[in-house]
Design a protein around this motif. Structure first.
Motif, PDB file in Angstrom:
ATOM      1  N   UNK A 108       8.266   2.608   3.894  1.00 21.31           N
ATOM      2  CA  UNK A 108       7.364   3.363   4.763  1.00 21.31           C
ATOM      3  C   UNK A 108       8.141   4.476   5.453  1.00 21.31           C
ATOM      4  N   UNK A 109       7.480   5.603   5.666  1.00 21.54           N
ATOM      5  CA  UNK A 109       8.131   6.735   6.323  1.00 21.54           C
ATOM      6  C   UNK A 109       7.070   7.572   7.026  1.00 21.54           C
ATOM      7  N   UNK A 110       7.400   8.047   8.223  1.00 22.38           N
ATOM      8  CA  UNK A 110       6.468   8.862   8.998  1.00 22.38           C
ATOM      9  C   UNK A 110       6.812  10.329   8.845  1.00 22.38           C
ATOM     10  N   UNK A 111       5.813  11.136   8.508  1.00 17.13           N
ATOM     11  CA  UNK A 111       6.030  12.561   8.337  1.00 17.13           C
ATOM     12  C   UNK A 111       6.224  13.259   9.666  1.00 17.13           C
ATOM     13  N   UNK A 112       7.222  14.143   9.805  1.00 21.83           N
ATOM     14  CA  UNK A 112       7.493  14.799  11.086  1.00 21.83           C
ATOM     15  C   UNK A 112       6.456  15.835  11.489  1.00 21.83           C
ATOM     16  N   UNK A 113       5.766  16.416  10.522  1.00 25.21           N
ATOM     17  CA  UNK A 113       4.788  17.474  10.823  1.00 25.21           C
ATOM     18  C   UNK A 113       3.376  16.916  10.900  1.00 25.21           C
ATOM     19  N   UNK A 114       2.939  16.227   9.845  1.00 26.95           N
ATOM     20  CA  UNK A 114       1.567  15.715   9.806  1.00 26.95           C
ATOM     21  C   UNK A 114       1.382  14.479  10.669  1.00 26.95           C
ATOM     22  N   UNK A 115       2.460  13.715  10.843  1.00 28.75           N
ATOM     23  CA  UNK A 115       2.317  12.459  11.565  1.00 28.75           C
ATOM     24  C   UNK A 115       1.759  11.349  10.704  1.00 28.75           C
ATOM     25  N   UNK A 116       1.520  11.656   9.427  1.00 27.60           N
ATOM     26  CA  UNK A 116       1.042  10.625   8.512  1.00 27.60           C
ATOM     27  C   UNK A 116       2.160   9.636   8.223  1.00 27.60           C
ATOM     28  N   UNK A 117       1.774   8.432   7.879  1.00 29.55           N
ATOM     29  CA  UNK A 117       2.735   7.413   7.459  1.00 29.55           C
ATOM     30  C   UNK A 117       2.576   7.211   5.954  1.00 29.55           C
ATOM     31  N   UNK A 118       3.672   7.411   5.240  1.00 26.06           N
ATOM     32  CA  UNK A 118       3.684   7.286   3.782  1.00 26.06           C
ATOM     33  C   UNK A 118       4.233   5.918   3.406  1.00 26.06           C
ATOM     34  N   UNK A 119       3.549   5.218   2.517  1.00 26.70           N
ATOM     35  CA  UNK A 119       4.036   3.907   2.084  1.00 26.70           C
ATOM     36  C   UNK A 119       4.103   3.846   0.561  1.00 26.70           C
ATOM     37  N   UNK A 120       5.010   3.038   0.050  1.00 30.18           N
ATOM     38  CA  UNK A 120       5.128   2.777  -1.379  1.00 30.18           C
ATOM     39  C   UNK A 120       5.078   1.283  -1.632  1.00 30.18           C
ATOM     40  N   UNK A 121       4.463   0.903  -2.745  1.00 24.27           N
ATOM     41  CA  UNK A 121       4.387  -0.506  -3.132  1.00 24.27           C
ATOM     42  C   UNK A 121       4.556  -0.613  -4.642  1.00 24.27           C
ATOM     43  N   UNK A 122       5.098  -1.723  -5.099  1.00 23.68           N
ATOM     44  CA  UNK A 122       5.323  -1.906  -6.528  1.00 23.68           C
ATOM     45  C   UNK A 122       6.528  -1.123  -7.011  1.00 23.68           C
ATOM     46  N   UNK A 123       6.562  -0.849  -8.317  1.00 24.01           N
ATOM     47  CA  UNK A 123       7.701  -0.178  -8.945  1.00 24.01           C
ATOM     48  C   UNK A 123       7.219   1.080  -9.653  1.00 24.01           C
ATOM     49  N   UNK A 124       7.758   2.237  -9.278  1.00 27.12           N
ATOM     50  CA  UNK A 124       7.321   3.506  -9.854  1.00 27.12           C
ATOM     51  C   UNK A 124       7.578   3.567 -11.357  1.00 27.12           C
ATOM     52  N   UNK A 125       8.535   2.804 -11.865  1.00 23.30           N
ATOM     53  CA  UNK A 125       8.865   2.824 -13.284  1.00 23.30           C
ATOM     54  C   UNK A 125       8.082   1.801 -14.109  1.00 23.30           C
ATOM     55  N   UNK A 126       7.187   1.084 -13.460  1.00 22.93           N
ATOM     56  CA  UNK A 126       6.409   0.067 -14.168  1.00 22.93           C
ATOM     57  C   UNK A 126       4.910   0.342 -14.043  1.00 22.93           C
ATOM     58  N   UNK A 127       4.121  -0.555 -14.612  1.00 17.62           N
ATOM     59  CA  UNK A 127       2.675  -0.326 -14.678  1.00 17.62           C
ATOM     60  C   UNK A 127       1.962  -0.575 -13.357  1.00 17.62           C
ATOM     61  N   UNK A 128       2.650  -1.172 -12.375  1.00 17.53           N
ATOM     62  CA  UNK A 128       2.023  -1.467 -11.092  1.00 17.53           C
ATOM     63  C   UNK A 128       2.758  -0.731  -9.972  1.00 17.53           C
ATOM     64  N   UNK A 129       2.076   0.228  -9.388  1.00 14.46           N
ATOM     65  CA  UNK A 129       2.699   1.074  -8.381  1.00 14.46           C
ATOM     66  C   UNK A 129       1.613   1.684  -7.501  1.00 14.46           C
ATOM     67  N   UNK A 130       1.947   1.880  -6.234  1.00 16.05           N
ATOM     68  CA  UNK A 130       0.986   2.478  -5.298  1.00 16.05           C
ATOM     69  C   UNK A 130       1.716   3.271  -4.242  1.00 16.05           C
ATOM     70  N   UNK A 131       1.131   4.395  -3.884  1.00 15.78           N
ATOM     71  CA  UNK A 131       1.606   5.159  -2.739  1.00 15.78           C
ATOM     72  C   UNK A 131       0.385   5.639  -1.965  1.00 15.78           C
ATOM     73  N   UNK A 132       0.492   5.558  -0.641  1.00 15.44           N
ATOM     74  CA  UNK A 132      -0.619   5.928   0.233  1.00 15.44           C
ATOM     75  C   UNK A 132      -0.100   6.758   1.394  1.00 15.44           C
ATOM     76  N   UNK A 133      -0.984   7.587   1.919  1.00 17.78           N
ATOM     77  CA  UNK A 133      -0.727   8.329   3.138  1.00 17.78           C
ATOM     78  C   UNK A 133      -1.767   7.891   4.166  1.00 17.78           C
ATOM     79  N   UNK A 134      -1.295   7.440   5.316  1.00 18.96           N
ATOM     80  CA  UNK A 134      -2.173   6.906   6.349  1.00 18.96           C
ATOM     81  C   UNK A 134      -2.118   7.777   7.595  1.00 18.96           C
TER      82      UNK A 134
END
Length: 416
Positions: A141-167
């Motif tokens: 998880x990481x918070x953007x300095x400008x937008x204030x959005x929180x970015x999260x990653x789940x799963x493995x980007x190199x595999x068939x199950x992966x997710x990224x969201x901006x909150x």
């Protein structure tokens, strides 16, 4: 935990949780039994020993109090949630996860997880549950300095199950999402699986094809109210195969093996002639036929497989018609080094136009009775080994695939 009257357990193991259509009478029976659980909770609270315990607790005036009623409620919910309710082979969603979705959320031990508020966790858990169909472990998880959005990653980007969201950093609401998952076909949501037999029957395919695997893609851009999800289910049995695609909950494409009796004899005859023109040999026996109905593209596709290497495909649509014959066993050869591949592709890219024409012209004339001299040559720079012949001032095109010796292994004619 067991109740005196366990008729409700017997009820939920009967239809419709087996295979028959849902009956309203059965639904009412189950609801009455659930209501019994709730009334049983009241009986416990009204019991003499329960009241005596409450009196003792008040008398002792303990600073930390325990509520028997809450204990009963939690125990009751847990007991009901623990029951594996089977409905058409599907294990229904646990009640606890439905009421409290964060209970199924998976978080890593990474320190960045501290950025996630309870609202954000709720959003992530519900988004994965409702759109992805499963929970992936959130590991970053990481918070953007400008937008204030929180970015999260789940799963493995190199595999068939992966997710990224901006909150949204303040409300925890979902702003953007890009997710994918893969699961056994039997684990796909029931609202999809129940459509399968009818959709296959609608294209004259085998309605008994079994779900093998499913893939899910979820997209959401800033400004959209909710995500859009795309689902593909792959089916198979000993007799054939197929696939179904959904956009959101609407089936947009259905494909499946069909009987050769559903195909016109003219199409089969022309297909054999096309293979003979392409290969210079008699066409092998027709092995299988696949039919695809694509409502999104407004197209119907018939694919005929001859032997173990030839495919003839006819596409008929509202906006285009296309006919392809190809040797699908032939393609890029297996070479040993990168230098060999580089030389191979360089030879294809630099092949003289006249050599390609000389090899393609007699085949196209025999297939379609077309004079290729009237067509302009265009090399496909994005697909090495492919070239297009285009009729001047018209949209008609003929695409060919060739090998390093200029042998033609595929021809597609389009009438746009």
């Amino acid at each position: 935990m067991r109740f005196k009257d366990e008729d409700w357990e017997k009820e939920i193991r009967k239809e419709p949780f087996a295979s028959s259509p849902f009956q309203d009478q059965h639904k009412q029976n189950v609801l009455r039994q659930v209501e019994w659980i709730k009334t049983g909770e009241k009986h416990v609270n009204d019991a003499p020993d329960h009241k005596q315990k409450q009196h003792t607790m008040k008398r002792n005036r303990r600073s930390v109090r325990s509520s028997p009623r809450k204990v009963v409620v939690v125990t009751t919910v847990a007991a009901v949630a623990a029951v594996a309710i089977i409905w058409n082979g599907q294990v229904l969603e646990p009640i606890v996860e439905k009421v409290y979705p964060v209970s199924a959320l998976q978080l890593s031990e990474d320190p960045s997880m501290n950025l996630l508020t309870s609202e954000m966790k709720q959003t992530v858990a519900m988004t994965m549950r409702d759109y992805l169909g499963k929970q992936l472990e959130v590991h970053y998880a990481k918070k953007g300095p400008i937008t204030g959005w929180v970015y999260i990653e789940a799963g493995d980007v190199n595999k068939s199950e992966y997710a990224k969201m901006w909150l949204d950093g303040k409300t925890g609401a979902l702003v953007e999402a890009d997710m994918r998952s893969e699961m056994p076909g039997s684990e796909l949501e029931y609202r999809f699986l129940r459509q399968v037999p009818g959709l296959l029957k609608g294209i004259n395919s085998d309605p008994t094809l079994k779900p093998i695997s499913a893939r899910r893609y979820v997209k959401m851009k800033q400004g959209q109210e909710k995500p859009v999800w795309f689902t593909t289910l792959f089916l198979e049995n000993g007799k054939g195969s197929g696939s179904i695609e959904w956009t959101r909950d609407e089936a947009v494409s259905v494909s499946g093996t069909v009987s050769s009796d559903t195909v016109s004899t003219d199409l089969i005859t022309n297909a054999r002639s096309s293979i003979e023109a392409l290969s210079g040999e008699p066409a092998p026996a027709l092995k299988s036929v696949t039919f695809t109905q694509n409502d999104k593209q407004l197209e119907e596709t018939t694919s005929l497989y001859f032997g173990d290497r030839y495919l003839v495909r006819r596409v008929g649509g509202r906006f285009s018609n296309e006919y392809t014959v190809m040797d699908f066993q032939r393609g890029v050869p297996e070479l040993k080094t990168g230098e060999e591949y580089e030389l191979y592709f360089e030879k294809l890219s630099n092949m003289d136009e006249e050599i390609i024409r000389q090899n393609a012209a007699p085949i196209i004339r025999k297939m379609f009775d077309i004079d290729l001299d009237k067509y302009v040559f265009e090399r496909d720079t994005n697909n090495i080994g492919m070239a297009t012949f285009r009729l001047k001032e018209m949209a008609n095109t003929i695409q060919v695939r060739y090998e390093e010796d200029a042998r033609i292994t595929m021809i597609t004619i389009s009438d746009l």
